[in-house]
Structure formats: structure tokens, C-alpha cells
Design an enzyme around this catalytic site. Structure first.
Site, PDB file in Angstrom:
ATOM      1  N   LYS A 198      28.728  58.765  47.922  1.00 49.91           N
ATOM      2  CA  LYS A 198      28.652  58.321  49.325  1.00 49.91           C
ATOM      3  C   LYS A 198      29.981  57.637  49.655  1.00 49.91           C
ATOM      4  O   LYS A 198      30.214  56.489  49.274  1.00 49.91           O
ATOM      5  CB  LYS A 198      27.481  57.346  49.481  1.00 49.91           C
ATOM      6  CG  LYS A 198      26.847  57.298  50.857  1.00 49.91           C
ATOM      7  CD  LYS A 198      27.700  56.757  51.954  1.00 49.91           C
ATOM      8  CE  LYS A 198      27.898  55.269  51.937  1.00 49.91           C
ATOM      9  NZ  LYS A 198      28.938  54.842  52.941  1.00 49.91           N
ATOM     10  N   GLU A 273      32.634  47.009  41.022  1.00 44.65           N
ATOM     11  CA  GLU A 273      34.042  46.594  41.135  1.00 44.65           C
ATOM     12  C   GLU A 273      34.187  45.936  42.491  1.00 44.65           C
ATOM     13  O   GLU A 273      34.095  46.616  43.517  1.00 44.65           O
ATOM     14  CB  GLU A 273      34.971  47.818  41.092  1.00 44.65           C
ATOM     15  CG  GLU A 273      34.953  48.581  39.802  1.00 44.65           C
ATOM     16  CD  GLU A 273      35.681  47.872  38.687  1.00 44.65           C
ATOM     17  OE1 GLU A 273      36.302  46.816  38.947  1.00 44.65           O
ATOM     18  OE2 GLU A 273      35.617  48.362  37.559  1.00 44.65           O
ATOM     19  N   CYS A 307      42.055  45.688  46.054  1.00 43.95           N
ATOM     20  CA  CYS A 307      41.206  44.669  45.437  1.00 43.95           C
ATOM     21  C   CYS A 307      42.029  43.734  44.559  1.00 43.95           C
ATOM     22  O   CYS A 307      41.682  42.569  44.413  1.00 43.95           O
ATOM     23  CB  CYS A 307      40.065  45.301  44.665  1.00 43.95           C
ATOM     24  SG  CYS A 307      40.585  46.565  43.524  1.00 43.95           S
ATOM     25  N   GLU A 407      38.878  36.257  50.371  1.00 44.40           N
ATOM     26  CA  GLU A 407      39.611  37.526  50.331  1.00 44.40           C
ATOM     27  C   GLU A 407      39.891  37.970  51.770  1.00 44.40           C
ATOM     28  O   GLU A 407      38.966  38.151  52.558  1.00 44.40           O
ATOM     29  CB  GLU A 407      38.774  38.589  49.614  1.00 44.40           C
ATOM     30  CG  GLU A 407      39.491  39.924  49.515  1.00 44.40           C
ATOM     31  CD  GLU A 407      38.697  40.985  48.748  1.00 44.40           C
ATOM     32  OE1 GLU A 407      37.526  41.229  49.098  1.00 44.40           O
ATOM     33  OE2 GLU A 407      39.261  41.562  47.803  1.00 44.40           O
TER      34      GLU A 407
HETATM   35  P1  NAI Z   1      31.622  47.187  52.139  1.00 38.38           P
HETATM   36  O1  NAI Z   1      31.430  46.548  50.809  1.00 38.38           O
HETATM   37  O2  NAI Z   1      30.601  46.951  53.188  1.00 38.38           O
HETATM   38  O3  NAI Z   1      31.772  48.784  51.958  1.00 38.38           O
HETATM   39  C1  NAI Z   1      31.951  49.450  50.730  1.00 38.38           C
HETATM   40  C2  NAI Z   1      30.989  50.601  50.606  1.00 38.38           C
HETATM   41  O4  NAI Z   1      29.664  50.095  50.580  1.00 38.38           O
HETATM   42  C3  NAI Z   1      31.020  51.614  51.774  1.00 38.38           C
HETATM   43  O5  NAI Z   1      30.812  52.921  51.269  1.00 38.38           O
HETATM   44  C4  NAI Z   1      29.831  51.195  52.611  1.00 38.38           C
HETATM   45  O6  NAI Z   1      29.306  52.253  53.363  1.00 38.38           O
HETATM   46  C5  NAI Z   1      28.857  50.771  51.539  1.00 38.38           C
HETATM   47  N1  NAI Z   1      27.800  49.861  52.001  1.00 38.38           N
HETATM   48  C6  NAI Z   1      27.844  48.970  53.032  1.00 38.38           C
HETATM   49  N2  NAI Z   1      26.663  48.338  53.150  1.00 38.38           N
HETATM   50  C7  NAI Z   1      25.856  48.820  52.181  1.00 38.38           C
HETATM   51  C8  NAI Z   1      24.515  48.549  51.781  1.00 38.38           C
HETATM   52  N3  NAI Z   1      23.764  47.649  52.417  1.00 38.38           N
HETATM   53  N4  NAI Z   1      24.012  49.234  50.733  1.00 38.38           N
HETATM   54  C9  NAI Z   1      24.760  50.132  50.072  1.00 38.38           C
HETATM   55  N5  NAI Z   1      26.034  50.444  50.406  1.00 38.38           N
HETATM   56  C10 NAI Z   1      26.572  49.788  51.447  1.00 38.38           C
HETATM   57  O7  NAI Z   1      33.055  46.759  52.667  1.00 38.38           O
HETATM   58  P2  NAI Z   1      33.558  46.660  54.196  1.00 38.38           P
HETATM   59  O8  NAI Z   1      32.453  46.106  55.051  1.00 38.38           O
HETATM   60  O9  NAI Z   1      34.136  47.946  54.577  1.00 38.38           O
HETATM   61  O10 NAI Z   1      34.721  45.599  54.046  1.00 38.38           O
HETATM   62  C11 NAI Z   1      34.458  44.215  54.144  1.00 38.38           C
HETATM   63  C12 NAI Z   1      35.329  43.438  53.207  1.00 38.38           C
HETATM   64  O11 NAI Z   1      35.021  43.795  51.871  1.00 38.38           O
HETATM   65  C13 NAI Z   1      36.813  43.680  53.305  1.00 38.38           C
HETATM   66  O12 NAI Z   1      37.400  42.909  54.279  1.00 38.38           O
HETATM   67  C14 NAI Z   1      37.286  43.326  51.928  1.00 38.38           C
HETATM   68  O13 NAI Z   1      37.458  41.921  51.832  1.00 38.38           O
HETATM   69  C15 NAI Z   1      36.149  43.728  51.040  1.00 38.38           C
HETATM   70  N6  NAI Z   1      36.371  45.043  50.401  1.00 38.38           N
HETATM   71  C16 NAI Z   1      36.797  45.052  49.113  1.00 38.38           C
HETATM   72  C17 NAI Z   1      37.063  46.254  48.501  1.00 38.38           C
HETATM   73  C18 NAI Z   1      37.555  46.278  47.110  1.00 38.38           C
HETATM   74  O14 NAI Z   1      38.010  47.312  46.638  1.00 38.38           O
HETATM   75  N7  NAI Z   1      37.473  45.190  46.398  1.00 38.38           N
HETATM   76  C19 NAI Z   1      36.933  47.538  49.191  1.00 38.38           C
HETATM   77  C20 NAI Z   1      36.424  47.418  50.529  1.00 38.38           C
HETATM   78  C21 NAI Z   1      36.177  46.208  51.098  1.00 38.38           C
END
Ligand code: NAI
Ligand code: MG
Length: 503
Positions: A198, A273, A307, A407
Site C-alpha cells: 500500500k 521504521e 527519516c 520531527e
Molecule cells: P503517515 O505515517 O501518516 O503515512 C505513512 C503511511 O502510512 C502512508 O502510506 C499512509 O497512507 C499510511 N497510513 C496513514 N494512516 C494510517 C492508518 N491509520 N493505518 C495504516 N496506515 C496508515 O505520514 P504522513 O501523515 O504522510 O506524514 C506526517 C509526518 O510523519 C511527517 O511530517 C513526518 O514527520 C513523518 N513521516 C516520517 C517518515 C519517515 O520515513 N520516518 C515518512 C513519512 C512521514
């Protein structure tokens, strides 16, 4: 909706954009069951340029069922390790042959500079697929001479087997869409698992191209499925699905905790991660110009949406002004532009939401008394509408400010002076995260004394954001659970079975 048109897009990318984009479930291209779609937005302009299916719980059910069938019957479970190796190598060859197209799609979808997408993202994907292909034939157990008190008169023989964990659900973020897909797909397919991927709703395109290439490589139907859709619908349905054996997640710590809890309810294996607030520690013997260049790369690479981004810069007070001045100069001189333009050094952030989040952090820094030594504003590029933020260096911070603790996930670094090693070790660790750190110095003894004190899954010395396929990658503390890459990743995609035979 007009397909995006730009002089920098190759014919191959135009053809991809002109094809209908559907999800891959059980070897078939399909729409979402309810017909829903979501817009794909070009972050350099803010304009939607295509759509993908918005899959939901029912689509996830179908994909999990297809992955289950492929895991238990048909050609896949009969494949020898060497067959899985060959397939993964063929898949890698196809990625390599289509590298420029994949880099362009990634640049359009995510906003990242196309040159980086090609030289970093796609190059790492090809190498990682080949690296994991080699492991397919090297997954092994052990034999044991066992001693059981009650069976002294029987000869016993023990051995362990490593078996594929089963159906894997992978949920990935938008910052390195193709690379994060590869980090899940390669170990799963090398180990003999089947999977449902996904991608993030912001960046679904390369996963769909990836699926086309997997099909072309010859993966049997159902081994690799892609469901595009939102996190709270498709993502949540996958994380909590009773029909999968493992969840692999990369994303925010907030959602990682939800995913982890949903997985634990079904005792699904889970690896996470998550976020980071990684320190860059410059000792007093470091060359200030090299440290400034290193600190710039640590935070501005991929617009800071990394990250492991070096988002807290600690410089010894004797070098602080020099390093910050060098870093601010680099920040001010970087060329902003659309990712698809090969001259661009800094692209837009991925989305309006992300741009607003990052600008909100910068504002909170000002409100709490910080000052920008460089940047600190949104940037207008071209006709406007893109999600650009200037590369930003904040100074005059205190350790309890939001910009120092949370972050930001954008091109924003906080620069802070320190006096001695004990102090900097304590402050570097004063964070809920523990993903990475870098130390800049040529004083071997002090570097070696500092390394064990830093609570982080990766420590770099005189470099930052450098990954190798053979090196395990993952976080301490709230940066996650588990180690990807290297031999260690096999533990995440296999189960160990102990066999005792009375002879
Ligand atoms: P997110 O953690 O919401 O999104 C990552 C993945 O999780 C996407 O595929 C999303 O569709 C999925 N997701 C979202 N809600 C979910 C749920 N309830 N159940 C299962 N899957 C779900 O990240 P978002 O909202 O895009 O970004 C928010 C913040 O997160 C960013 O500002 C950043 O600080 C952090 N982030 C960190 C990442 C990393 O690699 N450490 C990558 C992306 C975001
Ligand atoms: Mg989210």
C-alpha cells in the site's frame, strides 16, 4: 484532466501517464470496488495531473486473498531458492532498463530532483534487489546435538528450518516511494513470502510502474499485489487484517504506533521504521567548511524529508559561528525548482499539508525566540502554487523548543553550540527518537568514545545519510522496531522452526 506536460519528460514517461492506472490484484489490473479514485498532485505546481484508484477495505480483502492463494498453491511455493533469485535479478534488470522513466515519475509525483531520484533512489533499488536476490539461496537453519534428560536411552537429532513468514502487508511513506517499496518487496520475495503493498496516497505512481515490471519479470499472479488508497481506509484495513502474517511499516511514529497495536491484536509480526530527530555533532577539530557542507547535505537532501535527516546541528562553541555562516551561505545559494528540471537542487515539499506543517514549525520557532540565519519563508518558484520552502537554518534556540524536540520533516535545521563532549552526548540523546547521528572529527579516540554513547541505530562519522545494503538499518527508542537490510532483514520475513527427531 490534462496529463502533465514538460520539456524534461521522456516519451516513456508520457506513455506511462497516458495509460490507465489501475491496481494489481491477483495478476489483474483493477479499479477500486467502489469505483473511487484519488488525485495525484504535482507538488511543483499544486495541480492534479492524474488519478489512481482509491482502494478500500474490500480491495485489501481481495488482495490479501490473492496473496494467500499464491502463497499456498500454484507455482510460487514450488519455486526453488535459485528460481526466486533469478526472478529477483530479472526484476532488477527491468528496473535498471527503465531507470530514467522511474526517476522522472518519482520526480513528478514526489517533487524530488530527478537527478537525485536516478542516482540515489533508483540506483539503490537496483542494487538492493540484486543484493537480496543473493540471499534467496542462503537462507539456512542449523543442526543441534540435543540433550534431553528423560530420553537418555534415545538418540535425538535437532535442526532448525527458516520458513517464509507468509503473506506480508507493506505500508510505505511518500519520501522515498520506490526505495521504500523495494526495502519491503525484495526481502519478502527473496524469502518466498507473498505480499500486498500500500503506497502513500501522496505518491502512488512508481509503485504501479513497479507492479508492471514485476509482472513483466514473471512473478506468478498474486505474489505481488498493489492497492493504492488512503491510510485511514486501505492502510488501516491492511494493518489490522487477520489474513496476513506480517506488517512492514515505514512512516510517522504516530501512525506506526497505531499499526503496531493493530498488528499485535492479531499477533501479526510487525516491523516499524519511524521518525527521527538526528543529531549532527561537529567536534572542535573538524574542518569548518567540510562540516558546513556535510551539515547542509544532512538536512537539505530530499528537502529534509528523510527519516535520518540531520535536523539538530551541534557545533563546538569555538567553531559555531564559522560553521553556521558556511551552512547559511550554502542554504541561501541552493537552486529551488521543480523536481523534473535536471538543474534543480531543492524541490518542493510533497504536499500542501507538509508545506503548512513545516511553515508552522518555523513560525513556532520564531514565536519561542529563535531566529533564521538563512531561509525561514515559503518560496515562490515559477508560476507559483508549488509547495516550496526555503532551506532554513534556525539559531538562538533552547532545547525545550518545539523546533528542537519534534520531527519537522522539511529543510529546517536548528544549529546549537555546545562546550564539552559529556554535554553534547547528553543533549544528542535528549530526544524520544534514536534513528541516526553523525560525528564530524578526525580525532579517533574521541570519536570512538562518543559512538557507544549515542543511542541510535546508525552512527556516521564524517558523512551522513549514507546507506549500504549490507548494513542493518533501523531505530532505537521511538524510531522503530526491527532492522531492515543486511542479513538482519531475513529475520523479519522468515519464521524459525525447531525440529527434534527421536531416531
Ligand atoms: P503517515 O505515517 O501518516 O503515512 C505513512 C503511511 O502510512 C502512508 O502510506 C499512509 O497512507 C499510511 N497510513 C496513514 N494512516 C494510517 C492508518 N491509520 N493505518 C495504516 N496506515 C496508515 O505520514 P504522513 O501523515 O504522510 O506524514 C506526517 C509526518 O510523519 C511527517 O511530517 C513526518 O514527520 C513523518 N513521516 C516520517 C517518515 C519517515 O520515513 N520516518 C515518512 C513519512 C512521514
Ligand atoms: Mg498521516
Amino acid at each position: 484532466m490534462e496529463p502533465y506536460s514538460d520539456q524534461h519528460i521522456s516519451d516513456a514517461t508520457r506513455r506511462f501517464l497516458a495509460r490507465p492506472r489501475r491496481m494489481l490484484i491477483g495478476g489483474e489490473w483493477c479499479e477500486a470496488v467502489d469505483g473511487g479514485t484519488l488525485e495525484v498532485i504535482d507538488p511543483a505546481t499544486g495541480a492534479a495531473f492524474t488519478r489512481v484508484p482509491a482502494g478500500g477495505a474490500e480491495d485489501i480483502d481481495r488482495a490479501v486473498a490473492a496473496a494467500r492463494r499464491a502463497f499456498e498453491s500454484g507455482d510460487w511455493p514450488k519455486m526453488r531458492p535459485v528460481d526466486r533469485e533469478r526472478l529477483l535479478l530479472r526484476f532488477a534488470d527491468l528496473i535498471e532498463a527503465n531507470a530514467q522513466e522511474l526517476a522522472e515519475i518519482e520526480a513528478l509525483d514526489n517533487g524530488k530532483p530527478v537527478v537525485m531520484a536516478r542516482l540515489v533512489d533508483v540506483a539503490l533499488v537496483v542494487d538492493f534487489l540484486r543484493y537480496m536476490a543473493g540471499w534467496a539461496t542462503k537462507i539456512e537453519g542449523a543442526t543441534m546435538d540435543v540433550s534431553v534428560p528423560l530420553m537418555r536411552d534415545r538418540e535425538l537429532f535437532g535442526f532448525t528450518r527458516r520458513e517464509p513468514v507468509g503473506v506480508v502487508g507493506a505500508i510505505i511513506p511518500w519520501n522515498f516511494p520506490l526505495l521504500m517499496a523495494a526495502w519491503k518487496v525484495a526481502p519478502a520475495l527473496a524469502s518466498g513470502c507473498t505480499m500486498v503493498l500500500k503506497p502513500a496516497e501522496e505518491t502512488p505512481l512508481t509503485a504501479l510502474r513497479f507492479a508492471e515490471l514485476a509482472k513483466e519479470a514473471g512473478y506468478p499472479a498474486g505474489v505481488f499485489n498493489v492497492v493504492t488508497g488512503h491510510g485511514h481506509t486501505a492502510g488501516a484495513a491492511l494493518a489490522g487484517h487477520k489474513g496476513i502474517e506480517k506488517v512492514a511499516f515505514t512512516g510517522s511514529t504516530e501512525i506506526g504506533k497505531l499499526v503496531g497495536k493493530a498488528a499485535l491484536d492479531n499477533m501479526t509480526r510487525v516491523s516499524l521504521e519511524l521518525g527521527g530527530k538526528s543529531p549532527v555533532i561537529v567536534l572542535d577539530d573538524a574542518d569548518p567548511a567540510a562540516a558546513a557542507a556535510g551539515a547542509a547535505q544532512a538536512i537539505f537532501f530530499n528537502q529534509g524529508q528523510v527519516c535520518t535527516a540531520g535536523s539538530r546541528l551541534f557545533v563546538h562553541k569555538s567553531r559555531f559561528d564559522e560553521v553556521v555562516e558556511g551552512l547559511a551561505g550554502i542554504a541561501a545559494g541552493m537552486k529551488l525548482g521543480p523536481g523534473i528540471d535536471p538543474a534543480t537542487q531543492v524541490g518542493p515539499l510533497v504536499s500542501a499539508v507538509q508545506q503548512q506543517r513545516v511553515l508552522g514549525y518555523i513560525r513556532s520557532g520564531y514565536e519561542e525566540g529563535a531566529r533564521a540565519a538563512a531561509g525561514g519563508e515559503p518560496a515562490r518558484v515559477g508560476a507559483g502554487g508549488g509547495y516550496f520552502v526555503q532551506p532554513t537554518v534556525l539559531v538562538d534556540t533552547r532545547d525545550d523548543m518545539k523546533v528542537v524536540r519534534e520531527e519537522i520533516f522539511g529543510p529546517v535545521v536548528v544549529a546549537m553550540p555546545y562546550e564539552d563532549l559529556d554535554e553534547v552526548a547528553r543533549r544528542a540523546n535528549d530526544t524520544p527518537y534514536g534513528l541516526a547521528a553523525s560525528i564530524w572529527s578526525n580525532d579517533l579516540s574521541r570519536v570512538h568514545r562518543l559512538i557507544p554513547r549515542i543511542k541510535a541505530g546508525t552512527v556516521w562519522v564524517n558523512c551522513h545519510n549514507i546507506l549500504d545494503n549490507a548494513m542493518p538499518f533501523g531505530g532505537y527508542k521511538q524510531s522503530g522496531i526491527g532492522r531492515e537490510m543486511g542479513r538482519a532483514v531475513l529475520d523479519l520475513y522468515t519464521e524459525s522452526k525447531s525440529v527434534i527427531m527421536a531416531l
